[in-house]
Write a protein that holds these residues in place. Structure first.
Motif, PDB file in Angstrom:
ATOM      1  N   ASP A   1       4.838 -23.206  12.107  1.00 56.57           N
ATOM      2  CA  ASP A   1       4.497 -22.962  10.581  1.00 56.57           C
ATOM      3  C   ASP A   1       4.378 -21.436  10.072  1.00 56.57           C
ATOM      4  OD1 ASP A   1       5.387 -25.344  10.227  1.00 56.57           O
ATOM      5  OD2 ASP A   1       3.805 -26.020   9.299  1.00 56.57           O
ATOM      6  N   ALA A   2       3.813 -20.655  10.494  1.00 60.50           N
ATOM      7  CA  ALA A   2       3.362 -19.118  10.166  1.00 60.50           C
ATOM      8  C   ALA A   2       4.430 -18.538  11.122  1.00 60.50           C
ATOM      9  CB  ALA A   2       2.380 -18.700  10.933  1.00 60.50           C
ATOM     10  N   HIS A   3       5.263 -18.873  12.731  1.00 63.41           N
ATOM     11  CA  HIS A   3       6.316 -17.767  12.850  1.00 63.41           C
ATOM     12  C   HIS A   3       7.318 -18.165  11.615  1.00 63.41           C
ATOM     13  CE1 HIS A   3       9.317 -17.813  15.460  1.00 63.41           C
ATOM     14  NE2 HIS A   3       8.500 -16.323  16.311  1.00 63.41           N
ATOM     15  N   GLU A   4       7.671 -19.765  11.268  1.00 63.25           N
ATOM     16  CA  GLU A   4       9.214 -19.851  10.640  1.00 63.25           C
ATOM     17  C   GLU A   4       8.520 -19.158   9.038  1.00 63.25           C
ATOM     18  OE1 GLU A   4      11.870 -21.123  11.421  1.00 63.25           O
ATOM     19  OE2 GLU A   4      10.838 -21.349  12.753  1.00 63.25           O
ATOM     20  N   MET A   5       7.583 -19.225   8.550  1.00 64.15           N
ATOM     21  CA  MET A   5       7.422 -18.114   7.731  1.00 64.15           C
ATOM     22  C   MET A   5       7.579 -16.570   7.731  1.00 64.15           C
ATOM     23  SD  MET A   5       3.997 -18.096   4.746  1.00 64.15           S
ATOM     24  CE  MET A   5       3.890 -16.827   5.872  1.00 64.15           C
ATOM     25  N   LEU A   6       7.025 -16.154   8.566  1.00 62.77           N
ATOM     26  CA  LEU A   6       7.657 -14.367   8.782  1.00 62.77           C
ATOM     27  C   LEU A   6       8.637 -14.059   9.010  1.00 62.77           C
ATOM     28  CD1 LEU A   6       6.700 -11.784   9.871  1.00 62.77           C
ATOM     29  CD2 LEU A   6       6.574 -12.897  12.113  1.00 62.77           C
ATOM     30  N   LEU A   7       9.371 -15.559   9.726  1.00 59.93           N
ATOM     31  CA  LEU A   7      10.909 -14.771   9.645  1.00 59.93           C
ATOM     32  C   LEU A   7      11.660 -15.216   8.866  1.00 59.93           C
ATOM     33  CD1 LEU A   7      11.661 -16.329  12.786  1.00 59.93           C
ATOM     34  CD2 LEU A   7      11.269 -14.849  12.783  1.00 59.93           C
ATOM     35  N   ARG A   8      11.161 -16.026   7.902  1.00 59.55           N
ATOM     36  CA  ARG A   8      11.780 -16.326   6.357  1.00 59.55           C
ATOM     37  C   ARG A   8      11.555 -15.071   5.947  1.00 59.55           C
ATOM     38  NH1 ARG A   8      10.729 -21.977   6.406  1.00 59.55           N
ATOM     39  NH2 ARG A   8       8.269 -21.100   5.176  1.00 59.55           N
ATOM     40  N   ASN A   9      10.517 -14.708   5.800  1.00 61.55           N
ATOM     41  CA  ASN A   9      10.333 -13.377   4.464  1.00 61.55           C
ATOM     42  C   ASN A   9      11.156 -12.112   5.471  1.00 61.55           C
ATOM     43  OD1 ASN A   9       8.521 -14.655   3.430  1.00 61.55           O
ATOM     44  ND2 ASN A   9       6.538 -13.969   4.204  1.00 61.55           N
ATOM     45  N   VAL A  10      11.559 -11.802   6.642  1.00 61.36           N
ATOM     46  CA  VAL A  10      12.065 -11.205   6.915  1.00 61.36           C
ATOM     47  C   VAL A  10      13.373 -11.431   7.285  1.00 61.36           C
ATOM     48  CG1 VAL A  10      12.791  -9.639   9.282  1.00 61.36           C
ATOM     49  CG2 VAL A  10      10.298 -10.382   9.516  1.00 61.36           C
ATOM     50  N   PHE A  11      13.803 -12.234   7.149  1.00 59.59           N
ATOM     51  CA  PHE A  11      15.186 -12.366   6.521  1.00 59.59           C
ATOM     52  C   PHE A  11      15.478 -12.569   5.391  1.00 59.59           C
ATOM     53  CE2 PHE A  11      15.335 -14.045  11.096  1.00 59.59           C
ATOM     54  CZ  PHE A  11      15.380 -13.229  11.478  1.00 59.59           C
ATOM     55  N   ALA A  12      14.559 -12.161   4.540  1.00 60.63           N
ATOM     56  CA  ALA A  12      15.120 -12.870   3.340  1.00 60.63           C
ATOM     57  C   ALA A  12      15.524 -11.532   2.552  1.00 60.63           C
ATOM     58  CB  ALA A  12      13.607 -13.133   2.078  1.00 60.63           C
ATOM     59  N   LEU A  13      14.440 -10.085   3.366  1.00 64.33           N
ATOM     60  CA  LEU A  13      14.770  -8.912   2.882  1.00 64.33           C
ATOM     61  C   LEU A  13      16.161  -8.086   3.542  1.00 64.33           C
ATOM     62  CD1 LEU A  13      10.535  -7.383   3.924  1.00 64.33           C
ATOM     63  CD2 LEU A  13      11.898  -7.347   1.716  1.00 64.33           C
ATOM     64  N   ILE A  14      16.338  -8.548   4.342  1.00 67.41           N
ATOM     65  CA  ILE A  14      17.084  -8.522   5.096  1.00 67.41           C
ATOM     66  C   ILE A  14      18.573  -8.894   4.692  1.00 67.41           C
ATOM     67  CG2 ILE A  14      18.924  -8.369   7.016  1.00 67.41           C
ATOM     68  CD1 ILE A  14      16.299  -8.442   9.066  1.00 67.41           C
ATOM     69  N   GLU A  15      18.422 -10.233   3.585  1.00 71.61           N
ATOM     70  CA  GLU A  15      19.498 -10.403   2.954  1.00 71.61           C
ATOM     71  C   GLU A  15      19.651 -10.284   1.280  1.00 71.61           C
ATOM     72  OE1 GLU A  15      19.803 -14.650   3.335  1.00 71.61           O
ATOM     73  OE2 GLU A  15      20.338 -15.384   5.180  1.00 71.61           O
ATOM     74  N   GLY A  16      18.230  -9.612   1.450  1.00 74.73           N
ATOM     75  CA  GLY A  16      19.198  -8.952   0.464  1.00 74.73           C
ATOM     76  C   GLY A  16      19.149  -7.378   0.414  1.00 74.73           C
ATOM     77  N   TYR A  17      19.450  -7.067   1.124  1.00 70.30           N
ATOM     78  CA  TYR A  17      20.196  -5.407   1.362  1.00 70.30           C
ATOM     79  C   TYR A  17      21.296  -5.517   1.679  1.00 70.30           C
ATOM     80  CZ  TYR A  17      15.634  -3.544   2.525  1.00 70.30           C
ATOM     81  OH  TYR A  17      14.243  -2.599   1.969  1.00 70.30           O
ATOM     82  N   PHE A  18      21.626  -7.428   2.211  1.00 68.75           N
ATOM     83  CA  PHE A  18      23.502  -7.625   2.493  1.00 68.75           C
ATOM     84  C   PHE A  18      23.960  -8.060   1.199  1.00 68.75           C
ATOM     85  CE2 PHE A  18      22.187  -8.485   7.231  1.00 68.75           C
ATOM     86  CZ  PHE A  18      23.508  -7.493   7.737  1.00 68.75           C
ATOM     87  N   LYS A  19      22.843  -8.504   0.072  1.00 66.89           N
ATOM     88  CA  LYS A  19      23.460  -8.416  -1.180  1.00 66.89           C
ATOM     89  C   LYS A  19      24.085  -7.177  -2.035  1.00 66.89           C
ATOM     90  CE  LYS A  19      20.783 -12.550  -2.393  1.00 66.89           C
ATOM     91  NZ  LYS A  19      20.575 -13.675  -3.083  1.00 66.89           N
ATOM     92  N   GLN A  20      24.524  -5.947  -1.349  1.00 65.79           N
ATOM     93  CA  GLN A  20      24.625  -5.031  -1.603  1.00 65.79           C
ATOM     94  C   GLN A  20      25.962  -4.417  -1.548  1.00 65.79           C
ATOM     95  OE1 GLN A  20      22.547  -1.341  -1.515  1.00 65.79           O
ATOM     96  NE2 GLN A  20      20.560  -2.502  -1.509  1.00 65.79           N
ATOM     97  N   LEU A  21      26.311  -5.287  -0.335  1.00 63.40           N
ATOM     98  CA  LEU A  21      27.765  -5.657  -0.045  1.00 63.40           C
ATOM     99  C   LEU A  21      28.305  -6.336  -0.300  1.00 63.40           C
ATOM    100  CD1 LEU A  21      29.602  -4.859   2.366  1.00 63.40           C
ATOM    101  CD2 LEU A  21      29.064  -6.536   3.743  1.00 63.40           C
ATOM    102  N   GLU A  22      27.679  -7.452  -1.114  1.00 67.88           N
ATOM    103  CA  GLU A  22      28.097  -8.905  -1.715  1.00 67.88           C
ATOM    104  C   GLU A  22      28.930  -8.181  -2.864  1.00 67.88           C
ATOM    105  OE1 GLU A  22      26.298 -13.305  -1.496  1.00 67.88           O
ATOM    106  OE2 GLU A  22      24.592 -11.751  -0.401  1.00 67.88           O
ATOM    107  N   ILE A  23      27.876  -7.928  -3.756  1.00 66.21           N
ATOM    108  CA  ILE A  23      28.410  -7.203  -4.878  1.00 66.21           C
ATOM    109  C   ILE A  23      29.643  -6.722  -4.729  1.00 66.21           C
ATOM    110  CG2 ILE A  23      28.190  -5.447  -6.883  1.00 66.21           C
ATOM    111  CD1 ILE A  23      25.051  -5.843  -6.126  1.00 66.21           C
ATOM    112  N   ASN A  24      30.308  -5.590  -4.251  1.00 61.71           N
ATOM    113  CA  ASN A  24      30.731  -4.680  -3.253  1.00 61.71           C
ATOM    114  C   ASN A  24      32.489  -5.808  -3.832  1.00 61.71           C
ATOM    115  OD1 ASN A  24      30.688  -2.246  -4.279  1.00 61.71           O
ATOM    116  ND2 ASN A  24      29.663  -2.194  -1.648  1.00 61.71           N
ATOM    117  N   GLU A  25      32.433  -6.570  -2.109  1.00 57.60           N
ATOM    118  CA  GLU A  25      32.861  -7.885  -2.100  1.00 57.60           C
ATOM    119  C   GLU A  25      33.782  -8.204  -3.113  1.00 57.60           C
ATOM    120  OE1 GLU A  25      30.946  -9.408   2.038  1.00 57.60           O
ATOM    121  OE2 GLU A  25      31.533 -10.396   0.361  1.00 57.60           O
ATOM    122  N   THR A  26      33.070  -8.894  -4.216  1.00 51.91           N
ATOM    123  CA  THR A  26      33.411  -9.499  -5.441  1.00 51.91           C
ATOM    124  C   THR A  26      34.126  -9.016  -6.343  1.00 51.91           C
ATOM    125  OG1 THR A  26      31.167  -8.823  -6.182  1.00 51.91           O
ATOM    126  CG2 THR A  26      31.784 -11.045  -5.479  1.00 51.91           C
TER     127      THR A  26
END
Length: 181
Positions: A1-26
């Motif tokens: 569970d701790a491993h999954e939580m760590l990965l979810r937190n890391v990817f939440a940050l990364i996906e947040g950065y990718f949202k900058q690309l999503e804004i441009n796509e729309t």
């Protein structure tokens, strides 16, 4: 569970950065991505900076993990049983997932101009440089994407030789390249 939580937190940050690309796509104008330049865009440099700081945060904890932590990691993912430092394995998992998320974001782009395609290729190459610095590699799918994004429309068929057919079609449609040969 701790491993999954760590990965979810890391990817939440990364996906947040990718949202900058999503804004441009729309946006509907030709400003989806700026005109070609040799500098990667902010979203990917932020992802790169984040990935480059991970080792210094992970090393103290995972270089020589305590026995209970090592057991917990091995239970969470079989790859931790290998004779490789746990921090390296975790970085590899994060890099692979980052490449997968990037591939997904690229597939969501409906239309892209030639200059925007070159910019996107520059951004992907930047991620490849960051991963190389970490001792990791860019996914083959993203490497092929760079090749296809940089290809001149008149030589797209030749440049697509050996690439994944679905990727070739997807990027050809995204770039609005008509093949009449």
């Amino acid at each position: 569970d701790a491993h999954e939580m760590l990965l979810r937190n890391v990817f939440a940050l990364i996906e947040g950065y990718f949202k900058q690309l999503e804004i441009n796509e729309t946006t509907s104008s030709s400003a989806d991505l700026p005109d070609f330049s040799l500098t990667p865009l902010t979203y990917i440099t932020e992802i790169g900076q984040f990935l480059l700081t991970l080792p210094q945060h992970l090393e103290p904890l995972l270089l020589l993990p305590a026995k209970p932590l090592k057991i917990a990691l091995e239970l969470s993912d079989e790859s931790y049983k290998e004779n490789i430092p746990s921090a390296d394995i975790l970085l590899s998992i994060i890099a692979d997932e980052t490449c997968s998320v990037y591939q997904l974001k690229i597939r969501q782009i409906d239309s892209i101009s030639d200059s925007e395609a070159k910019q996107l290729a520059t951004d992907i190459e930047y991620l490849g440089s960051v991963l190389e610095e970490l001792g990791l590699t860019l996914s083959s799918h993203l490497k092929q994407s760079v090749q296809l994004l940089k290809a001149k429309p008149q030589s797209y068929l030749a440049a697509s030789s050996g690439a994944d057919p679905k990727l070739v079609t997807s990027i050809r449609q995204m770039r609005n390249i008509n093949i009449n040969e």
